[in-house]
Write a protein that holds these residues in place. Structure first.
Motif, PDB file in Angstrom:
ATOM      1  N   ARG A   1       0.821  -1.206   0.000  1.00 13.76           N
ATOM      2  CA  ARG A   1       0.000   0.000   0.000  1.00 13.76           C
ATOM      3  C   ARG A   1       0.856   1.256   0.000  1.00 13.76           C
ATOM      4  N   SER A   2       1.986   1.222   0.686  1.00  5.39           N
ATOM      5  CA  SER A   2       2.884   2.386   0.703  1.00  5.39           C
ATOM      6  C   SER A   2       3.503   2.623  -0.672  1.00  5.39           C
ATOM      7  N   LEU A   3       3.914   1.541  -1.333  1.00  8.54           N
ATOM      8  CA  LEU A   3       4.517   1.688  -2.664  1.00  8.54           C
ATOM      9  C   LEU A   3       3.506   2.149  -3.711  1.00  8.54           C
ATOM     10  N   LEU A   4       2.219   1.918  -3.417  1.00  9.05           N
ATOM     11  CA  LEU A   4       1.190   2.307  -4.388  1.00  9.05           C
ATOM     12  C   LEU A   4       1.156   3.815  -4.611  1.00  9.05           C
ATOM     13  N   PHE A   5       1.459   4.600  -3.575  1.00 10.60           N
ATOM     14  CA  PHE A   5       1.392   6.061  -3.712  1.00 10.60           C
ATOM     15  C   PHE A   5       2.287   6.569  -4.851  1.00 10.60           C
ATOM     16  N   PRO A   6       3.589   6.294  -4.822  1.00  9.43           N
ATOM     17  CA  PRO A   6       4.422   6.784  -5.930  1.00  9.43           C
ATOM     18  C   PRO A   6       4.202   6.014  -7.241  1.00  9.43           C
ATOM     19  N   TYR A   7       3.907   4.702  -7.133  1.00  8.56           N
ATOM     20  CA  TYR A   7       3.781   3.892  -8.345  1.00  8.56           C
ATOM     21  C   TYR A   7       2.577   4.328  -9.186  1.00  8.56           C
ATOM     22  N   ALA A   8       1.443   4.554  -8.549  1.00  2.00           N
ATOM     23  CA  ALA A   8       0.236   4.928  -9.289  1.00  2.00           C
ATOM     24  C   ALA A   8       0.375   6.324  -9.900  1.00  2.00           C
ATOM     25  N   ILE A   9       0.936   7.275  -9.140  1.00  2.00           N
ATOM     26  CA  ILE A   9       1.110   8.633  -9.674  1.00  2.00           C
ATOM     27  C   ILE A   9       2.049   8.622 -10.872  1.00  2.00           C
ATOM     28  N   GLY A  10       3.164   7.909 -10.741  1.00  2.00           N
ATOM     29  CA  GLY A  10       4.112   7.821 -11.862  1.00  2.00           C
ATOM     30  C   GLY A  10       3.484   7.187 -13.088  1.00  2.00           C
ATOM     31  N   GLY A  11       2.678   6.152 -12.878  1.00  2.21           N
ATOM     32  CA  GLY A  11       2.034   5.493 -14.006  1.00  2.21           C
ATOM     33  C   GLY A  11       1.032   6.381 -14.716  1.00  2.21           C
ATOM     34  N   MET A  12       0.232   7.135 -13.938  1.00  2.61           N
ATOM     35  CA  MET A  12      -0.756   8.019 -14.563  1.00  2.61           C
ATOM     36  C   MET A  12      -0.078   9.138 -15.351  1.00  2.61           C
ATOM     37  N   VAL A  13       1.042   9.640 -14.835  1.00  2.26           N
ATOM     38  CA  VAL A  13       1.797  10.662 -15.584  1.00  2.26           C
ATOM     39  C   VAL A  13       2.292  10.094 -16.910  1.00  2.26           C
ATOM     40  N   MET A  14       2.801   8.871 -16.904  1.00  2.00           N
ATOM     41  CA  MET A  14       3.308   8.259 -18.131  1.00  2.00           C
ATOM     42  C   MET A  14       2.173   7.981 -19.116  1.00  2.00           C
ATOM     43  N   VAL A  15       1.009   7.560 -18.610  1.00  4.13           N
ATOM     44  CA  VAL A  15      -0.150   7.368 -19.491  1.00  4.13           C
ATOM     45  C   VAL A  15      -0.539   8.687 -20.140  1.00  4.13           C
ATOM     46  N   GLY A  16      -0.542   9.770 -19.362  1.00  3.59           N
ATOM     47  CA  GLY A  16      -0.855  11.083 -19.916  1.00  3.59           C
ATOM     48  C   GLY A  16       0.121  11.512 -20.986  1.00  3.59           C
ATOM     49  N   LEU A  17       1.410  11.225 -20.783  1.00  4.14           N
ATOM     50  CA  LEU A  17       2.419  11.579 -21.782  1.00  4.14           C
ATOM     51  C   LEU A  17       2.205  10.800 -23.077  1.00  4.14           C
ATOM     52  N   VAL A  18       1.901   9.500 -22.940  1.00  2.00           N
ATOM     53  CA  VAL A  18       1.668   8.672 -24.126  1.00  2.00           C
ATOM     54  C   VAL A  18       0.443   9.173 -24.889  1.00  2.00           C
ATOM     55  N   ILE A  19      -0.631   9.490 -24.160  1.00  2.00           N
ATOM     56  CA  ILE A  19      -1.844   9.991 -24.805  1.00  2.00           C
ATOM     57  C   ILE A  19      -1.569  11.310 -25.523  1.00  2.00           C
ATOM     58  N   GLY A  20      -0.788  12.195 -24.876  1.00  2.00           N
ATOM     59  CA  GLY A  20      -0.441  13.457 -25.518  1.00  2.00           C
ATOM     60  C   GLY A  20       0.368  13.259 -26.785  1.00  2.00           C
ATOM     61  N   SER A  21       1.298  12.309 -26.763  1.00  2.00           N
ATOM     62  CA  SER A  21       2.101  12.040 -27.962  1.00  2.00           C
ATOM     63  C   SER A  21       1.248  11.436 -29.068  1.00  2.00           C
ATOM     64  N   ILE A  22       0.328  10.543 -28.705  1.00  2.00           N
ATOM     65  CA  ILE A  22      -0.570   9.961 -29.715  1.00  2.00           C
ATOM     66  C   ILE A  22      -1.396  11.060 -30.372  1.00  2.00           C
ATOM     67  N   ARG A  23      -1.894  11.961 -29.563  1.00  2.00           N
ATOM     68  CA  ARG A  23      -2.738  13.044 -30.083  1.00  2.00           C
ATOM     69  C   ARG A  23      -1.960  13.962 -31.023  1.00  2.00           C
ATOM     70  N   SER A  24      -0.738  14.333 -30.628  1.00  2.00           N
ATOM     71  CA  SER A  24       0.024  15.295 -31.427  1.00  2.00           C
ATOM     72  C   SER A  24       0.656  14.671 -32.662  1.00  2.00           C
ATOM     73  N   LEU A  25       0.987  13.377 -32.587  1.00  2.00           N
ATOM     74  CA  LEU A  25       1.690  12.745 -33.708  1.00  2.00           C
ATOM     75  C   LEU A  25       0.745  11.986 -34.625  1.00  2.00           C
ATOM     76  N   VAL A  26       0.063  10.990 -34.078  1.00  2.00           N
ATOM     77  CA  VAL A  26      -0.783  10.122 -34.903  1.00  2.00           C
ATOM     78  C   VAL A  26      -1.924  10.917 -35.533  1.00  2.00           C
ATOM     79  N   LEU A  27      -2.614  11.718 -34.713  1.00  2.00           N
ATOM     80  CA  LEU A  27      -3.755  12.465 -35.231  1.00  2.00           C
ATOM     81  C   LEU A  27      -3.329  13.499 -36.260  1.00  2.00           C
ATOM     82  N   GLN A  28      -2.229  14.219 -35.985  1.00  2.00           N
ATOM     83  CA  GLN A  28      -1.798  15.255 -36.911  1.00  2.00           C
ATOM     84  C   GLN A  28      -1.380  14.668 -38.245  1.00  2.00           C
ATOM     85  N   ARG A  29      -0.624  13.571 -38.206  1.00  2.00           N
ATOM     86  CA  ARG A  29      -0.175  12.947 -39.455  1.00  2.00           C
ATOM     87  C   ARG A  29      -1.356  12.378 -40.236  1.00  2.00           C
ATOM     88  N   GLY A  30      -2.280  11.723 -39.526  1.00  2.00           N
ATOM     89  CA  GLY A  30      -3.459  11.198 -40.201  1.00  2.00           C
ATOM     90  C   GLY A  30      -4.329  12.302 -40.773  1.00  2.00           C
TER      91      GLY A  30
END
Length: 590
Positions: free
Chosen positions: A153-182
């Motif tokens: 439960r203690s490790l969940l605090f940093p692990y979940a926040i880090g994961g959500m940040v990385m998901v947000g970065l991936v989504i942002g890259s998909i939006r700016s790259l894949v959508l723009q090129r398509g």
């Protein structure tokens, strides 16, 4: 490794591609053989009714399918590259490289986190991968896989926040790259299809052209000057551009909606069969898939089968780009329309605009009547001299900003050519700054025909010069140009060595390319400035005697009138604004 070395340009395309393709096929075949043997009686020591296949077995099936698909797609790439459709070298752009690194980092983050939690919570490793997946995507299915130790439960605090940040970065890259090129590729395709359809509908007898299923407008060159004929083409091309963009938006929305529904319905079908021991019906599976896709995650239903968990991991990873694209396409269409509607309703009710309710209604009626140009058969207006007037007004703005000391000094000495050259260079520099501001406009700025005519004149391409233009053609000559360079207009030379002649309704129209209008104009303006610098450095006397495409004489002619001598006022150093003020007051002669 050979694929990565090829992308890093350390291994040639001809060597890397066969190694990569053969490697993926071998991997796929080996996995298929392994999973086939694993389910056979050779490795089954217990009775059939007690035999169960692990999650690793199903991960192997998914991996084998992916390897095979990748190899087949790379074969298509190789064939296309040797036919000239694609380049033979990978030149990754910064957004492409960023998306790759972020995706790899996210997968490593999931797998390492699963390894840690498998040790801390005593789970099987692949069960921990399943837990890490629905945790980082904030689905929160729950069930038997929740952290129960204080360490977990203690490790969940940093692990979940880090994961959500990385998901947000991936989504942002998909939006700016894949959508723009398509978007760029689809825009070019729909624009060319619409352009050909419109030009093919030209009716010479009725002198009309069809721009929509039930829309015709007048299209006749009879009695029009060259500038008016070009403006007529420009107006039709603007309609083509708007309709093609609208079609692209709704086509993209329909495609992404179908993909999302397939992901939902087919995913539910797989979950239903995977969770038969739990007695899941198709409706229950639809419910589970829906709450998982939208990351609601009530937790009232959870997967327990070894086949359902691996599929869920693969399925949820597919959901990220699919829903990202769907939401983005909805933002361009449905959400934008709803937002505009709520603002309009608010302006009529509780939140009226600064101009009042009556002004809002009047503006709405005018917008509804915007299609008048499309439906008035033979009633298009051509403002004679409007283009020339806009050009002079634009030049006058620069005169008002500065009296151009060098130009004035040259004029005082009677050297009109040097005066006009200084003035031309000054205008180019000022317009360069203006276009730099327009580059960042959102949505991209669209210029009127008069503004286009002004800029083209600065580049030495006069819209009144018929020798620079050509008749619009529905299709280009493939015998000469198999792949036409869209949107070049006045850029480059043709097969005879001379400059391209082009039409606003042709494939070389500036409105046909993937560049924004400000980008197109800025590139041509930069090329014009470079050409002027070379001309000024030239030792050829003929180069220095060439007059610029604009002159201060044009302005002085504009402000001359029978009742006042405005030309003398300009020569005395009065600004154009002061001249106009005096003309309005009737005291320009005093």
């Amino acid at each position: 490794m050979s694929l990565l070395l090829n992308m890093a340009r350390r291994l040639s395309f001809a060597i890397a591609q066969p190694i990569t393709i053969v490697g993926w096929f071998i991997s796929s075949v080996l996995l298929i053989v392994l999973v086939a043997l694993a389910s056979s009686s050779t490795f089954r020591t217990q009775p059939m009714q007690e035999h169960a296949l692990t999650q690793a077995y199903y991960y192997g099936i998914i991996a084998a399918g992916l390897y095979c698909i990748i190899a087949l797609l790379m074969i298509v790439t190789v064939v296309g590259a040797y036919r000239g459709h694609y380049p033979k070298e990978f030149r990754l752009t910064t957004p492409q490289r960023t998306l790759m690194l972020q995706t790899i980092s996210f997968m490593v983050y999931i797998l390492l986190g699963a390894l840690v939690y498998s040790k801390v919570e005593g789970w099987q490793y692949l069960d921990a991968v399943y837990w890490a997946d629905f945790t980082l995507f904030t689905i929160g299915i729950g069930g038997e896989y929740v952290p129960k130790t204080h360490t977990g439960r203690s490790l969940l605090f940093p692990y979940a926040i880090g994961g959500m940040v990385m998901v947000g970065l991936v989504i942002g890259s998909i939006r700016s790259l894949v959508l723009q090129r398509g978007k760029e590729k689809m825009s070019a395709r729909f624009m060319e299809t619409k352009r050909q359809s419109v030009l093919s509908s030209l009716n010479g007898e009725e002198r009309t052209i069809r721009v929509g299923l039930f829309e015709k407008i007048n299209f006749s060159e009879k009695g029009l000057s060259e500038s008016q004929r070009r403006e007529q083409e420009f107006r039709v091309m603007r309609i083509v551009q708007e309709k093609a963009e609208r079609t692209r938006k709704y086509f993209s929305l329909a495609t992404s909606s179908i993909a999302a529904f397939l992901l939902w319905f087919l995913g539910a079908l797989v979950f239903m069969h995977a969770e038969k021991p739990q007695g899941w019906s198709y409706f229950v599976s639809l419910y589970f898939a829906y709450t998982s896709l939208l990351t609601i995650g009530y937790g009232d239903y959870a997967l327990s089968s070894n086949s359902g968990k691996p599929f869920f991991v693969f399925w949820s990873l597919l959901a990220v780009p699919t829903l990202t694209i769907l939401i983005s396409n909805m933002g361009d269409t449905l959400i934008k329309a709803f937002k505009d509607f709520t603002i309009w309703v608010g302006s009529l009710t509780v939140l009226p605009s600064d101009h009042g309710v009556r002004s809002t209604l009047r503006t709405s009626i005018q917008r509804m009547d915007i299609g008048k140009l499309h439906k008035e058969n033979g009633k298009e207006e051509h403002a004679t001299g409007a283009t020339e007037q806009t050009t002079l007004d634009r030049l006058t703005e620069h005169i008002e900003e500065d009296e151009l000391r060098e130009a004035q000094e040259a004029g005082e000495h009677g050297d009109t050519l040097e005066r006009d050259t200084h003035f031309y260079h000054y205008v180019l520099a000022k317009e360069f700054r203006q276009l730099m501001r327009d580059i960042d406009a959102s949505p991209p700025k669209q210029y009127t025909y008069q503004e286009w005519s002004y800029y083209l004149r600065l580049f030495g391409k006069d819209e009144t010069d018929a020798s620079c233009h050509r008749k619009p053609q529905a299709k280009h000559d493939r015998s000469k140009h198999k792949y036409p360079n869209l949107g070049v207009a006045d850029g480059g030379d043709n097969e005879n060595g001379g400059p391209y002649t082009w039409s606003w309704l042709g494939v070389r129209s500036p409105l046909m390319g993937n560049k924004t209008e400000a980008q197109w104009l800025l590139e041509r303006l930069a090329a014009t400035l470079e050409r002027e610098m070379r001309r000024m450095r030239s030792t050829d006397p003929k180069e220095h005697k060439k007059p610029p495409p604009i002159s201060m004489t044009d302005l002085r002619t504009k402000y001359s009138s029978p009742r006042s001598d405005s030309q003398q006022l300009l020569e005395k150093g009065l600004s154009a604004a002061e001249v106009r003020r005096r003309q309005r007051n009737g005291d320009s002669g005093r």
